[in-house]
Design a protein around this motif. Structure first.
Motif, PDB file in Angstrom:
ATOM      1  N   ALA A   1       4.896   8.307  -2.528  1.00 15.68           N
ATOM      2  CA  ALA A   1       5.487   7.038  -2.938  1.00 15.68           C
ATOM      3  C   ALA A   1       5.781   7.013  -4.433  1.00 15.68           C
ATOM      4  O   ALA A   1       5.120   7.688  -5.230  1.00 15.68           O
ATOM      5  CB  ALA A   1       4.558   5.880  -2.572  1.00 15.68           C
ATOM      6  N   GLY A   2       6.771   6.204  -4.800  1.00 17.95           N
ATOM      7  CA  GLY A   2       7.089   5.983  -6.204  1.00 17.95           C
ATOM      8  C   GLY A   2       7.739   4.630  -6.382  1.00 17.95           C
ATOM      9  O   GLY A   2       8.425   4.139  -5.478  1.00 17.95           O
TER      10      GLY A   2
ATOM     11  N   ALA B   1      -3.042   1.258 -10.398  1.00 18.80           N
ATOM     12  CA  ALA B   1      -3.819   1.007 -11.610  1.00 18.80           C
ATOM     13  C   ALA B   1      -3.229  -0.146 -12.414  1.00 18.80           C
ATOM     14  O   ALA B   1      -3.966  -0.891 -13.075  1.00 18.80           O
ATOM     15  CB  ALA B   1      -3.875   2.273 -12.463  1.00 18.80           C
ATOM     16  N   TYR B   2      -1.911  -0.329 -12.348  1.00 21.75           N
ATOM     17  CA  TYR B   2      -1.243  -1.392 -13.089  1.00 21.75           C
ATOM     18  C   TYR B   2      -1.236  -2.715 -12.329  1.00 21.75           C
ATOM     19  O   TYR B   2      -0.829  -3.732 -12.864  1.00 21.75           O
ATOM     20  CB  TYR B   2       0.197  -0.979 -13.406  1.00 21.75           C
ATOM     21  CG  TYR B   2       0.347  -0.210 -14.695  1.00 21.75           C
ATOM     22  CD1 TYR B   2      -0.615   0.708 -15.104  1.00 21.75           C
ATOM     23  CD2 TYR B   2       1.454  -0.394 -15.505  1.00 21.75           C
ATOM     24  CE1 TYR B   2      -0.476   1.420 -16.272  1.00 21.75           C
ATOM     25  CE2 TYR B   2       1.602   0.309 -16.690  1.00 21.75           C
ATOM     26  CZ  TYR B   2       0.637   1.220 -17.069  1.00 21.75           C
ATOM     27  OH  TYR B   2       0.775   1.921 -18.243  1.00 21.75           O
ATOM     28  N   GLY B   3      -1.639  -2.714 -11.079  1.00 19.96           N
ATOM     29  CA  GLY B   3      -1.611  -3.937 -10.277  1.00 19.96           C
ATOM     30  C   GLY B   3      -0.294  -4.186  -9.585  1.00 19.96           C
ATOM     31  O   GLY B   3      -0.091  -5.257  -8.996  1.00 19.96           O
ATOM     32  N   TRP B   4       0.602  -3.214  -9.622  1.00 21.01           N
ATOM     33  CA  TRP B   4       1.918  -3.352  -8.986  1.00 21.01           C
ATOM     34  C   TRP B   4       1.759  -3.396  -7.467  1.00 21.01           C
ATOM     35  O   TRP B   4       2.491  -4.103  -6.768  1.00 21.01           O
ATOM     36  CB  TRP B   4       2.783  -2.172  -9.398  1.00 21.01           C
ATOM     37  CG  TRP B   4       4.261  -2.365  -9.317  1.00 21.01           C
ATOM     38  CD1 TRP B   4       4.951  -3.273  -8.582  1.00 21.01           C
ATOM     39  CD2 TRP B   4       5.238  -1.602 -10.034  1.00 21.01           C
ATOM     40  NE1 TRP B   4       6.308  -3.124  -8.773  1.00 21.01           N
ATOM     41  CE2 TRP B   4       6.510  -2.117  -9.662  1.00 21.01           C
ATOM     42  CE3 TRP B   4       5.185  -0.537 -10.935  1.00 21.01           C
ATOM     43  CZ2 TRP B   4       7.700  -1.583 -10.169  1.00 21.01           C
ATOM     44  CZ3 TRP B   4       6.368  -0.024 -11.438  1.00 21.01           C
ATOM     45  CH2 TRP B   4       7.610  -0.542 -11.062  1.00 21.01           C
TER      46      TRP B   4
ATOM     47  N   THR C   1       3.924   6.760 -10.033  1.00 24.13           N
ATOM     48  CA  THR C   1       3.298   7.262  -8.819  1.00 24.13           C
ATOM     49  C   THR C   1       2.519   6.147  -8.134  1.00 24.13           C
ATOM     50  O   THR C   1       2.281   5.084  -8.714  1.00 24.13           O
ATOM     51  CB  THR C   1       2.331   8.405  -9.142  1.00 24.13           C
ATOM     52  OG1 THR C   1       1.236   7.888  -9.918  1.00 24.13           O
ATOM     53  CG2 THR C   1       3.028   9.528  -9.899  1.00 24.13           C
ATOM     54  N   ALA C   2       2.080   6.409  -6.917  1.00 31.71           N
ATOM     55  CA  ALA C   2       1.276   5.427  -6.189  1.00 31.71           C
ATOM     56  C   ALA C   2       0.011   5.094  -6.967  1.00 31.71           C
ATOM     57  O   ALA C   2      -0.369   3.923  -7.076  1.00 31.71           O
ATOM     58  CB  ALA C   2       0.926   5.972  -4.803  1.00 31.71           C
ATOM     59  N   GLU C   3      -0.648   6.114  -7.523  1.00 33.99           N
ATOM     60  CA  GLU C   3      -1.879   5.868  -8.261  1.00 33.99           C
ATOM     61  C   GLU C   3      -1.627   5.037  -9.516  1.00 33.99           C
ATOM     62  O   GLU C   3      -2.407   4.137  -9.841  1.00 33.99           O
ATOM     63  CB  GLU C   3      -2.539   7.200  -8.655  1.00 33.99           C
ATOM     64  CG  GLU C   3      -2.940   8.077  -7.477  1.00 33.99           C
ATOM     65  CD  GLU C   3      -1.904   9.147  -7.169  1.00 33.99           C
ATOM     66  OE1 GLU C   3      -2.318  10.274  -6.860  1.00 33.99           O
ATOM     67  OE2 GLU C   3      -0.689   8.847  -7.253  1.00 33.99           O
TER      68      GLU C   3
ATOM     69  N   PHE D   1       0.862  -1.177   0.000  1.00 36.84           N
ATOM     70  CA  PHE D   1       0.000   0.000   0.000  1.00 36.84           C
ATOM     71  C   PHE D   1       0.900   1.229   0.000  1.00 36.84           C
ATOM     72  O   PHE D   1       1.902   1.264   0.716  1.00 36.84           O
ATOM     73  CB  PHE D   1      -0.926  -0.015   1.217  1.00 36.84           C
ATOM     74  CG  PHE D   1      -1.798  -1.241   1.262  1.00 36.84           C
ATOM     75  CD1 PHE D   1      -3.031  -1.259   0.648  1.00 36.84           C
ATOM     76  CD2 PHE D   1      -1.350  -2.404   1.894  1.00 36.84           C
ATOM     77  CE1 PHE D   1      -3.825  -2.404   0.673  1.00 36.84           C
ATOM     78  CE2 PHE D   1      -2.134  -3.546   1.927  1.00 36.84           C
ATOM     79  CZ  PHE D   1      -3.377  -3.546   1.310  1.00 36.84           C
ATOM     80  N   ALA D   2       0.542   2.232  -0.800  1.00 36.16           N
ATOM     81  CA  ALA D   2       1.445   3.350  -1.016  1.00 36.16           C
ATOM     82  C   ALA D   2       0.762   4.690  -0.783  1.00 36.16           C
ATOM     83  O   ALA D   2      -0.443   4.840  -0.999  1.00 36.16           O
ATOM     84  CB  ALA D   2       1.998   3.299  -2.447  1.00 36.16           C
TER      85      ALA D   2
END
Length: 283
Positions: free
Chosen positions: A142-143, A189-192, A183-185, A136-137
């Motif tokens: 976060a990056g 969105a990518y599932g990272w 970015t965190a968002e 969680f970021a």
């Protein structure tokens, strides 16, 4: 109020460990930017190895003492000390390098592992996060990035193997070859990572989730991890190490890594614009 305690066996150089109510918090503290060097690797491996037999701990949270960096990346100074990890390598299973073995120690834990990401994680730091169960970021702080391509190499700590369980092929190639800082968002969105949260809510959210999991009936969380289909990444690890070794021997890798260090990599100011620094190095 929970009472957090450090056990007598928890004496480390580069991490701090606190325990309470079935949760362990591991705080990474390797200033100035938490590079993944041999000392930090040794502490993490020792903790992870011992955690397997710690039946009191149900959840492990990884966080950083630095507000800006989680694990910056693998220590770039290894180019001048190629044997720094030799002692650690003696305990690594066949078919893995030391960085892959670290990720597999994390991935194989019976405990649930959660990353609380309030700063930047690149390279080996991002790979460590991908090996954990959840992350969680903090929005705006976060990056995540895989910068190896900007050094003339490919990741060698499991990045593409772990991300293959989370992202499409196209997105993985964007992450690896684009070399950008997500970015965190964007990472969510990518599932990272699991999700991006307002920075002021990150601590409370992760702590509450960890407590809820730790309070489940005995055996439930490890059973859930065992039920998930296992991912056999062994062949990918071998390919990864082979390609990394080939590219690391090329002149471009040395030029880019030394050039990055000369321009401020692994300093606080330099790490805040590391992608820019590496892209500016003439080949």
């Amino acid at each position: 109020m929970e009472v957090w305690e450090a056990r007598l066996s928890d004496h480390y150089q580069k991490i701090r460990v606190a325990h309470a109510s079935g949760v362990a918090i591991v705080t990474i503290d390797n200033p100035p930017v938490n590079v993944l060097d041999a000392a930090l690797m040794t502490d993490l491996r020792r903790f992870l190895t011992g955690a397997r037999e710690d039946h009191e701990t149900k959840v492990i949270i990884f966080e950083s003492a630095s507000p800006d960096f989680f694990i910056a990346h693998v220590d770039m100074r290894l180019i001048d000390d190629p044997h720094a990890f030799d002692e650690i390598a003696r305990d690594v299973p066949p078919g893995l390098n030391v960085f892959q073995a670290l990720g597999e120690l994390v991935r194989g834990l019976p405990q649930v592992t959660i990353v609380k990401l309030a700063g930047v994680a690149r390279g080996g730091g991002a790979e460590f996060i991908a090996a954990c169960d959840m992350a969680f970021a903090a929005i705006g702080r976060a990056g995540l990035g895989q910068i190896e391509a900007l050094m003339g190499i490919v990741p060698s700590g499991g990045a593409m193997q772990y991300l293959s369980t989370r992202m499409s092929r196209g997105r993985i190639l964007e992450v690896i070859l684009g070399g950008g800082l997500f970015t965190a968002e964007e990472a969510a969105a990518y599932g990272w990572i699991n999700r991006a949260l307002p920075a002021a809510e990150l601590d409370n959210f992760v702590d509450a989730l960890a407590r809820h999991i730790a309070a489940l009936p005995a055996g439930v969380a490890p059973a859930a991890k065992r039920v998930l289909p296992p991912d056999d990444l062994s062949a990918g690890f071998v390919r990864e190490q082979s390609e990394w070794s080939r590219l690391f021997a090329e002149p471009a890798a040395e030029l880019l890594i030394r050039g990055g260090l000369a321009r401020g990599a692994q300093t606080v100011d330099g790490e805040k614009r590391l992608e820019e620094i590496l892209r500016e190095i003439p080949l």
